[in-house]
Design a protein around this motif. Structure first.
Motif, short mmCIF file in Angstrom:
data_model
loop_
_atom_site.label_atom_id
_atom_site.label_comp_id
_atom_site.label_asym_id
_atom_site.label_seq_id
_atom_site.Cartn_x
_atom_site.Cartn_y
_atom_site.Cartn_z
N VAL A 134 17.79 -3.27 -0.41
CA VAL A 134 16.46 -2.65 -0.48
C VAL A 134 15.73 -2.91 0.84
O VAL A 134 15.49 -4.06 1.22
N SER A 136 12.71 -0.64 3.45
CA SER A 136 11.38 -0.09 3.23
C SER A 136 11.28 1.33 3.78
O SER A 136 11.90 1.66 4.80
N PRO A 180 9.31 2.82 -1.28
CA PRO A 180 7.90 3.05 -0.92
C PRO A 180 7.03 1.91 -1.46
O PRO A 180 7.55 0.92 -1.96
N ALA A 187 2.67 -6.47 -1.93
CA ALA A 187 1.75 -5.45 -1.42
C ALA A 187 0.29 -5.90 -1.53
O ALA A 187 -0.57 -5.40 -0.79
N1 NAP Z 1 6.22 -4.18 -2.83
C1 NAP Z 1 6.31 -3.21 -1.94
O1 NAP Z 1 5.35 -2.44 -1.72
C2 NAP Z 1 7.60 -2.99 -1.20
C3 NAP Z 1 7.70 -1.86 -0.36
C4 NAP Z 1 8.87 -1.63 0.35
C5 NAP Z 1 9.94 -2.53 0.22
N2 NAP Z 1 9.82 -3.62 -0.61
C6 NAP Z 1 10.97 -4.53 -0.68
O2 NAP Z 1 11.35 -4.69 -2.04
C7 NAP Z 1 11.92 -6.00 -2.20
C8 NAP Z 1 11.27 -6.70 -3.38
O3 NAP Z 1 9.89 -6.80 -3.12
P1 NAP Z 1 8.78 -7.21 -4.22
O4 NAP Z 1 7.67 -6.27 -4.06
O5 NAP Z 1 9.42 -7.42 -5.55
O6 NAP Z 1 8.32 -8.61 -3.58
P2 NAP Z 1 7.90 -9.98 -4.26
O7 NAP Z 1 7.31 -9.77 -5.59
O8 NAP Z 1 7.12 -10.69 -3.19
O9 NAP Z 1 9.32 -10.74 -4.45
C9 NAP Z 1 10.06 -11.21 -3.35
C10 NAP Z 1 11.30 -11.91 -3.89
O10 NAP Z 1 12.06 -12.40 -2.77
C11 NAP Z 1 12.24 -13.81 -2.93
N3 NAP Z 1 12.22 -14.44 -1.60
C12 NAP Z 1 11.21 -14.39 -0.68
N4 NAP Z 1 11.53 -15.12 0.39
C13 NAP Z 1 12.77 -15.63 0.15
C14 NAP Z 1 13.64 -16.48 0.89
N5 NAP Z 1 13.32 -16.99 2.10
N6 NAP Z 1 14.84 -16.81 0.35
C15 NAP Z 1 15.18 -16.33 -0.87
N7 NAP Z 1 14.41 -15.52 -1.61
C16 NAP Z 1 13.21 -15.18 -1.11
C17 NAP Z 1 11.07 -14.27 -3.80
O11 NAP Z 1 11.33 -15.45 -4.55
P3 NAP Z 1 10.95 -16.94 -4.01
O12 NAP Z 1 9.59 -16.84 -3.39
O13 NAP Z 1 11.05 -17.84 -5.20
O14 NAP Z 1 12.02 -17.25 -3.01
C18 NAP Z 1 10.98 -13.10 -4.78
O15 NAP Z 1 11.95 -13.24 -5.78
C19 NAP Z 1 11.72 -6.72 -0.86
O16 NAP Z 1 12.90 -6.66 -0.11
C20 NAP Z 1 10.64 -5.92 -0.19
O17 NAP Z 1 10.71 -6.03 1.22
C21 NAP Z 1 8.68 -3.86 -1.31
#
Ligand code: NAP
Length: 274
Positions: A134, A136, A180, A187
Protein backbone atom coordinates in the motif's frame (compact mmCIF):
# COMPACT_ATOMS: atom_id res chain seq x y z
CA UNK A 1 -1.37 -17.84 5.94
CA UNK A 2 -1.46 -14.10 5.19
CA UNK A 3 1.16 -11.74 6.61
CA UNK A 4 -0.18 -8.26 7.39
CA UNK A 5 2.02 -5.40 8.56
CA UNK A 6 0.43 -2.25 9.97
CA UNK A 7 -2.30 -4.54 11.29
CA UNK A 8 -3.23 -2.36 14.27
CA UNK A 9 -3.83 0.83 12.27
CA UNK A 10 -7.14 2.11 10.98
CA UNK A 11 -7.01 0.30 7.64
CA UNK A 12 -5.12 -2.69 9.08
CA UNK A 13 -7.76 -3.44 11.71
CA UNK A 14 -10.60 -3.28 9.15
CA UNK A 15 -8.61 -5.51 6.80
CA UNK A 16 -7.64 -8.04 9.50
CA UNK A 17 -11.30 -8.41 10.50
CA UNK A 18 -12.42 -8.78 6.87
CA UNK A 19 -9.82 -11.51 6.32
CA UNK A 20 -10.80 -13.15 9.61
CA UNK A 21 -14.39 -13.41 8.37
CA UNK A 22 -12.95 -15.46 5.47
CA UNK A 23 -11.50 -17.86 8.07
CA UNK A 24 -7.87 -17.00 7.25
CA UNK A 25 -4.82 -17.53 9.42
CA UNK A 26 -3.20 -14.12 9.85
CA UNK A 27 0.28 -13.12 10.91
CA UNK A 28 -0.28 -9.67 12.41
CA UNK A 29 2.58 -7.23 12.75
CA UNK A 30 3.11 -3.71 14.12
CA UNK A 31 5.21 -2.33 16.99
CA UNK A 32 2.68 -2.32 19.84
CA UNK A 33 2.42 -5.87 21.24
CA UNK A 34 -0.62 -5.15 23.45
CA UNK A 35 -2.63 -3.76 20.54
CA UNK A 36 -1.59 -6.73 18.40
CA UNK A 37 -2.80 -9.18 21.06
CA UNK A 38 -6.11 -7.33 21.39
CA UNK A 39 -6.56 -7.44 17.60
CA UNK A 40 -5.67 -11.16 17.50
CA UNK A 41 -8.49 -11.78 19.99
CA UNK A 42 -10.94 -9.90 17.72
CA UNK A 43 -9.69 -11.87 14.70
CA UNK A 44 -10.43 -15.15 16.51
CA UNK A 45 -13.92 -13.91 17.48
CA UNK A 46 -14.55 -13.03 13.81
CA UNK A 47 -13.71 -16.57 12.63
CA UNK A 48 -10.00 -16.43 11.81
CA UNK A 49 -6.82 -17.44 13.59
CA UNK A 50 -3.82 -15.25 14.29
CA UNK A 51 -0.25 -15.11 15.47
CA UNK A 52 1.43 -11.81 16.29
CA UNK A 53 4.93 -10.41 15.74
CA UNK A 54 5.78 -7.09 17.35
CA UNK A 55 8.46 -5.55 15.16
CA UNK A 56 9.75 -2.09 14.30
CA UNK A 57 10.22 -2.00 10.53
CA UNK A 58 13.03 0.53 10.95
CA UNK A 59 15.12 -2.23 12.57
CA UNK A 60 16.25 -4.40 9.66
CA UNK A 61 17.70 -7.11 11.89
CA UNK A 62 14.40 -7.40 13.75
CA UNK A 63 12.58 -7.60 10.41
CA UNK A 64 14.86 -10.45 9.27
CA UNK A 65 14.20 -12.30 12.55
CA UNK A 66 10.46 -11.83 12.10
CA UNK A 67 10.65 -13.21 8.54
CA UNK A 68 12.57 -16.26 9.75
CA UNK A 69 10.02 -16.85 12.54
CA UNK A 70 7.13 -16.57 10.05
CA UNK A 71 8.77 -19.07 7.68
CA UNK A 72 9.11 -21.61 10.50
CA UNK A 73 5.30 -21.86 10.42
CA UNK A 74 5.12 -22.19 6.62
CA UNK A 75 5.23 -20.22 3.40
CA UNK A 76 2.64 -17.43 3.26
CA UNK A 77 0.03 -17.35 0.50
CA UNK A 78 0.19 -13.54 0.62
CA UNK A 79 2.11 -10.67 2.16
CA UNK A 80 0.35 -7.35 2.65
CA UNK A 81 2.82 -4.50 3.31
CA UNK A 82 0.40 -2.02 4.83
CA UNK A 83 2.42 -0.42 7.65
CA UNK A 84 3.38 3.15 6.99
CA UNK A 85 4.39 6.37 8.63
CA UNK A 86 3.83 9.88 7.29
CA UNK A 87 5.21 13.33 8.03
CA UNK A 88 3.57 16.44 6.65
CA UNK A 89 5.96 19.42 6.50
CA UNK A 90 6.34 22.33 4.13
CA UNK A 91 9.70 23.35 2.71
CA UNK A 92 10.59 25.86 5.44
CA UNK A 93 9.85 23.29 8.13
CA UNK A 94 11.89 20.67 6.24
CA UNK A 95 15.18 22.61 6.20
CA UNK A 96 17.63 20.92 8.56
CA UNK A 97 15.56 17.75 8.83
CA UNK A 98 17.18 15.18 6.50
CA UNK A 99 16.47 12.64 9.27
CA UNK A 100 12.75 12.77 8.30
CA UNK A 101 13.75 10.87 5.15
CA UNK A 102 15.76 8.33 7.16
CA UNK A 103 12.85 7.71 9.55
CA UNK A 104 10.32 7.30 6.78
CA UNK A 105 12.62 5.21 4.58
CA UNK A 106 12.89 2.62 7.36
CA UNK A 107 9.14 2.21 7.77
CA UNK A 108 7.94 2.79 4.20
CA UNK A 109 10.74 1.31 2.08
CA UNK A 110 13.63 -0.59 3.69
CA UNK A 111 11.66 -2.50 6.34
CA UNK A 112 8.89 -3.67 3.98
CA UNK A 113 11.45 -4.50 1.26
CA UNK A 114 13.50 -6.61 3.70
CA UNK A 115 10.39 -8.51 4.77
CA UNK A 116 9.08 -8.98 1.22
CA UNK A 117 12.47 -10.20 -0.06
CA UNK A 118 12.77 -12.78 2.71
CA UNK A 119 9.26 -14.15 2.08
CA UNK A 120 9.32 -13.83 -1.71
CA UNK A 121 12.09 -16.40 -2.13
CA UNK A 122 10.11 -19.38 -0.73
CA UNK A 123 6.92 -18.07 -2.37
CA UNK A 124 8.69 -18.09 -5.76
CA UNK A 125 10.14 -21.52 -5.03
CA UNK A 126 6.61 -22.78 -4.34
CA UNK A 127 5.39 -21.12 -7.54
CA UNK A 128 2.45 -19.11 -6.22
CA UNK A 129 1.53 -16.22 -3.96
CA UNK A 130 0.64 -12.57 -3.89
CA UNK A 131 2.43 -9.47 -2.62
CA UNK A 132 0.34 -6.37 -2.00
CA UNK A 133 1.96 -3.08 -1.02
CA UNK A 134 0.00 0.00 0.00
CA UNK A 135 1.49 3.29 -1.14
CA UNK A 136 -0.29 6.58 -1.65
CA UNK A 137 -2.27 8.24 -4.43
CA UNK A 138 -0.02 11.25 -3.90
CA UNK A 139 3.20 9.50 -4.91
CA UNK A 140 3.08 10.25 -8.64
CA UNK A 141 1.78 13.81 -8.46
CA UNK A 142 3.56 16.77 -6.85
CA UNK A 143 2.09 17.19 -3.36
CA UNK A 144 3.63 19.95 -1.23
CA UNK A 145 4.32 18.84 2.32
CA UNK A 146 4.55 15.15 1.55
CA UNK A 147 8.02 15.05 -0.06
CA UNK A 148 9.69 12.52 2.27
CA UNK A 149 6.55 10.40 2.50
CA UNK A 150 6.01 10.35 -1.28
CA UNK A 151 9.70 9.64 -1.95
CA UNK A 152 9.78 6.61 0.34
CA UNK A 153 6.42 5.25 -0.85
CA UNK A 154 7.35 5.65 -4.51
CA UNK A 155 10.69 4.01 -3.75
CA UNK A 156 8.82 0.88 -2.67
CA UNK A 157 6.59 1.15 -5.74
CA UNK A 158 9.56 1.46 -8.12
CA UNK A 159 11.37 -1.44 -6.45
CA UNK A 160 8.31 -3.67 -6.79
CA UNK A 161 7.73 -2.61 -10.42
CA UNK A 162 11.24 -3.83 -11.26
CA UNK A 163 10.74 -7.13 -9.41
CA UNK A 164 7.27 -7.76 -10.88
CA UNK A 165 8.20 -9.32 -14.27
CA UNK A 166 10.47 -11.96 -12.74
CA UNK A 167 8.26 -12.64 -9.73
CA UNK A 168 5.23 -13.00 -11.96
CA UNK A 169 7.11 -15.47 -14.20
CA UNK A 170 7.60 -17.55 -11.04
CA UNK A 171 3.93 -17.44 -10.11
CA UNK A 172 3.94 -14.60 -7.57
CA UNK A 173 1.78 -11.57 -8.41
CA UNK A 174 2.68 -8.12 -7.13
CA UNK A 175 0.06 -5.39 -6.75
CA UNK A 176 0.52 -1.83 -5.53
CA UNK A 177 -2.49 -0.04 -4.05
CA UNK A 178 -2.20 3.73 -4.35
CA UNK A 179 -4.47 4.63 -1.48
CA UNK A 180 -6.39 7.93 -1.46
CA UNK A 181 -7.24 9.80 1.74
CA UNK A 182 -8.69 7.58 4.48
CA UNK A 183 -10.18 8.73 7.79
CA UNK A 184 -7.64 7.22 10.19
CA UNK A 185 -5.16 8.41 12.82
CA UNK A 186 -2.62 9.00 10.04
CA UNK A 187 -4.74 11.59 8.24
CA UNK A 188 -6.11 13.31 11.37
CA UNK A 189 -3.22 15.70 12.21
CA UNK A 190 -3.36 17.23 8.71
CA UNK A 191 -7.00 16.97 7.67
CA UNK A 192 -8.93 16.41 10.92
CA UNK A 193 -10.72 13.28 12.09
CA UNK A 194 -13.41 13.31 9.38
CA UNK A 195 -11.91 14.79 6.20
CA UNK A 196 -14.10 15.46 3.19
CA UNK A 197 -13.81 12.86 0.39
CA UNK A 198 -11.97 10.43 2.70
CA UNK A 199 -12.69 6.72 2.46
CA UNK A 200 -13.68 4.85 5.60
CA UNK A 201 -11.15 2.25 6.82
CA UNK A 202 -13.56 -0.46 5.62
CA UNK A 203 -13.67 1.03 2.09
CA UNK A 204 -9.87 1.22 2.09
CA UNK A 205 -9.69 -2.41 3.27
CA UNK A 206 -11.96 -3.37 0.37
CA UNK A 207 -9.43 -1.83 -2.06
CA UNK A 208 -6.69 -3.99 -0.56
CA UNK A 209 -8.91 -7.08 -0.76
CA UNK A 210 -9.42 -6.35 -4.48
CA UNK A 211 -5.65 -6.30 -4.88
CA UNK A 212 -5.37 -9.59 -3.01
CA UNK A 213 -8.13 -11.41 -4.88
CA UNK A 214 -7.54 -10.29 -8.47
CA UNK A 215 -4.52 -10.28 -10.74
CA UNK A 216 -4.15 -6.52 -11.15
CA UNK A 217 -0.75 -4.85 -10.76
CA UNK A 218 -2.04 -1.44 -9.73
CA UNK A 219 -5.14 -0.23 -7.94
CA UNK A 220 -5.39 3.50 -7.94
CA UNK A 221 -8.10 6.21 -8.01
CA UNK A 222 -8.85 7.57 -11.50
CA UNK A 223 -7.72 11.09 -10.59
CA UNK A 224 -4.33 9.83 -9.42
CA UNK A 225 -3.78 8.13 -12.78
CA UNK A 226 -4.73 11.28 -14.67
CA UNK A 227 -2.57 13.34 -12.29
CA UNK A 228 0.39 11.02 -12.94
CA UNK A 229 0.09 11.47 -16.71
CA UNK A 230 -0.36 15.25 -16.48
CA UNK A 231 2.58 15.72 -14.11
CA UNK A 232 4.82 13.68 -16.43
CA UNK A 233 3.67 15.59 -19.52
CA UNK A 234 3.80 19.07 -17.94
CA UNK A 235 6.02 18.95 -14.83
CA UNK A 236 6.61 22.70 -14.47
CA UNK A 237 2.93 23.63 -14.90
CA UNK A 238 1.91 20.84 -12.50
CA UNK A 239 4.37 22.02 -9.86
CA UNK A 240 3.09 25.59 -10.22
CA UNK A 241 -0.55 24.49 -9.88
CA UNK A 242 0.26 22.24 -6.90
CA UNK A 243 2.00 25.10 -5.12
CA UNK A 244 -0.87 27.51 -5.75
CA UNK A 245 -3.55 24.97 -4.89
CA UNK A 246 -2.22 23.26 -1.78
CA UNK A 247 -3.80 25.65 0.76
CA UNK A 248 -7.11 25.47 -1.08
CA UNK A 249 -7.02 21.66 -1.14
CA UNK A 250 -6.19 21.46 2.57
CA UNK A 251 -9.10 23.78 3.44
CA UNK A 252 -11.44 21.83 1.16
CA UNK A 253 -10.60 18.50 2.79
CA UNK A 254 -10.59 19.72 6.37
CA UNK A 255 -14.12 20.28 7.67
CA UNK A 256 -13.15 22.63 10.50
CA UNK A 257 -11.51 24.96 7.92
CA UNK A 258 -8.50 25.57 10.14
CA UNK A 259 -5.96 24.25 7.64
CA UNK A 260 -3.40 26.83 6.56
CA UNK A 261 -0.97 26.85 3.65
CA UNK A 262 2.63 26.32 4.65
CA UNK A 263 4.56 29.41 5.55
CA UNK A 264 6.97 28.62 2.73
CA UNK A 265 4.24 28.96 0.12
CA UNK A 266 2.81 32.28 1.29
CA UNK A 267 4.32 35.40 -0.13
CA UNK A 268 6.84 36.88 2.22
CA UNK A 269 8.84 40.01 1.59
CA UNK A 270 12.60 39.42 1.86
CA UNK A 271 13.91 40.38 5.29
CA UNK A 272 15.92 43.60 5.42
CA UNK A 273 19.43 43.26 6.74
CA UNK A 274 20.65 46.21 8.74
N1 NAP B 1 -4.83 7.28 6.02
C1 NAP B 1 -4.60 7.80 4.82
O1 NAP B 1 -5.17 8.85 4.45
C2 NAP B 1 -3.66 7.11 3.88
C3 NAP B 1 -3.54 7.63 2.57
C4 NAP B 1 -2.67 7.02 1.67
C5 NAP B 1 -1.92 5.91 2.08
N2 NAP B 1 -2.06 5.43 3.36
C6 NAP B 1 -1.23 4.27 3.72
O2 NAP B 1 -2.06 3.24 4.23
C7 NAP B 1 -1.32 2.47 5.19
C8 NAP B 1 -2.12 2.32 6.47
O3 NAP B 1 -2.38 3.62 6.97
P1 NAP B 1 -3.43 3.93 8.15
O4 NAP B 1 -4.19 5.11 7.71
O5 NAP B 1 -4.13 2.69 8.58
O6 NAP B 1 -2.39 4.43 9.27
P2 NAP B 1 -2.38 4.24 10.84
O7 NAP B 1 -3.74 4.11 11.39
O8 NAP B 1 -1.48 5.33 11.34
O9 NAP B 1 -1.62 2.82 11.02
C9 NAP B 1 -0.26 2.67 10.73
C10 NAP B 1 0.14 1.24 11.06
O10 NAP B 1 1.54 1.08 10.78
C11 NAP B 1 2.20 0.64 11.97
N3 NAP B 1 3.55 1.23 12.00
C12 NAP B 1 3.86 2.55 11.99
N4 NAP B 1 5.19 2.71 12.09
C13 NAP B 1 5.72 1.45 12.15
C14 NAP B 1 7.05 0.95 12.27
N5 NAP B 1 8.13 1.76 12.36
N6 NAP B 1 7.23 -0.39 12.31
C15 NAP B 1 6.17 -1.22 12.22
N7 NAP B 1 4.90 -0.81 12.10
C16 NAP B 1 4.67 0.51 12.08
C17 NAP B 1 1.32 1.12 13.12
O11 NAP B 1 1.43 0.34 14.30
P3 NAP B 1 2.47 0.70 15.50
O12 NAP B 1 2.40 2.19 15.70
O13 NAP B 1 2.04 -0.12 16.67
O14 NAP B 1 3.80 0.25 14.99
C18 NAP B 1 -0.07 0.88 12.52
O15 NAP B 1 -0.42 -0.47 12.65
C19 NAP B 1 0.02 3.21 5.37
O16 NAP B 1 1.01 2.59 4.60
C20 NAP B 1 -0.26 4.59 4.84
O17 NAP B 1 0.91 5.22 4.39
C21 NAP B 1 -2.90 6.00 4.25
Amino acid sequence: MIVLTGATGGIGTALALALARRGKHLVLSARDEARLQALAARVREAGGTATVHACDLRDQEAVSHMAAAILQDGVPEAVIALAGHSIHRGLSETFGRPHDLVRLAGTNLLGPATLILALLEPMCARGRGRVVAVTSATTRIPTPGWAAYAATKSGLDTWLRALRPEASARGVGICVVEMPLVATAMAAPTYGSDPRTALSPEQAAAMVLRALDGDRSLISPWWARIGAVVSQAAPARSAHLAGRGQGWVARLLRRDRSARPFRSLRHRAPERRS
